[in-house]
Design a protein around this motif. Structure first.
Motif, short mmCIF file in Angstrom:
data_model
loop_
_atom_site.label_atom_id
_atom_site.label_comp_id
_atom_site.label_asym_id
_atom_site.label_seq_id
_atom_site.Cartn_x
_atom_site.Cartn_y
_atom_site.Cartn_z
N TYR A 119 0.82 -1.20 0.00
CA TYR A 119 0.00 0.00 0.00
C TYR A 119 0.86 1.25 0.00
O TYR A 119 1.95 1.29 0.58
CB TYR A 119 -0.90 0.02 1.23
N ALA A 120 0.31 2.29 -0.60
CA ALA A 120 0.91 3.61 -0.44
C ALA A 120 0.73 4.05 1.01
O ALA A 120 -0.27 3.71 1.66
CB ALA A 120 0.23 4.61 -1.37
N ASP A 121 1.69 4.80 1.51
CA ASP A 121 1.61 5.25 2.90
C ASP A 121 0.34 6.05 3.17
O ASP A 121 -0.22 5.99 4.27
CB ASP A 121 2.83 6.11 3.24
N SER A 122 -0.12 6.76 2.16
CA SER A 122 -1.28 7.64 2.35
C SER A 122 -2.59 6.88 2.59
O SER A 122 -3.55 7.45 3.09
CB SER A 122 -1.45 8.55 1.14
N VAL A 123 -2.61 5.58 2.25
CA VAL A 123 -3.85 4.81 2.41
C VAL A 123 -3.68 3.63 3.37
O VAL A 123 -4.67 2.95 3.69
CB VAL A 123 -4.38 4.30 1.06
#
Length: 125
Positions: free
Chosen positions: A60-64
């Motif tokens: 996952y991207a850190d933002s999600v």
């Protein structure tokens, strides 16, 4: 070619949830890693999440991370993105993509060979 069709987008309030689906045509879907990307107006397309062919590995991207979950159903040629605790900054067109070369759980759009048309997600504040 692997036609991909996204669905499940829409308008949701801050803190709400949506589940996106991506339906694939073709018998080789279960061999491909899959990814979700998004693109907001005026911004570059960005990686959201990826899942390997079996569903045993995800990234996952850190933002999600901690809010979104990617999963797949190989028997029915489907991949999902469950999105919880949505924020206005999650507003974007969301695309699913297939990595036919199995480049690993790549964050690079260039690693993916087939793309859907996208589904709009709008989060109101």
């Amino acid at each position: 070619q692997v036609p991909l069709v996204e669905s499940g987008g829409g308008l949701v309030q801050f803190g709400g949830s949506l589940r996106l689906s991506c339906a694939a045509s073709g018998g080789t879907f279960s061999r491909y890693a899959m990814g979700w990307f998004r693109q907001a107006p005026g911004k570059a397309r960005e990686f959201v999440a990826a899942i390997n062919w079996s569903g045993g590995r995800t990234y996952y991207a850190d933002s999600v991370k901690g809010r979104f979950t990617i999963s797949r159903d190989n028997a029915n040629n489907l991949v999902y993105l469950q999105m919880n605790s949505l924020k206005p900054e999650d507003t974007a067109v969301y695309y699913c993509a297939a990595d036919a070369r199995n480049m690993g759980l790549s964050v690079a759009a260039t690693s993916y060979d087939y793309w859907g048309q996208g589904t709009q997600v709008t989060v109101s504040s």
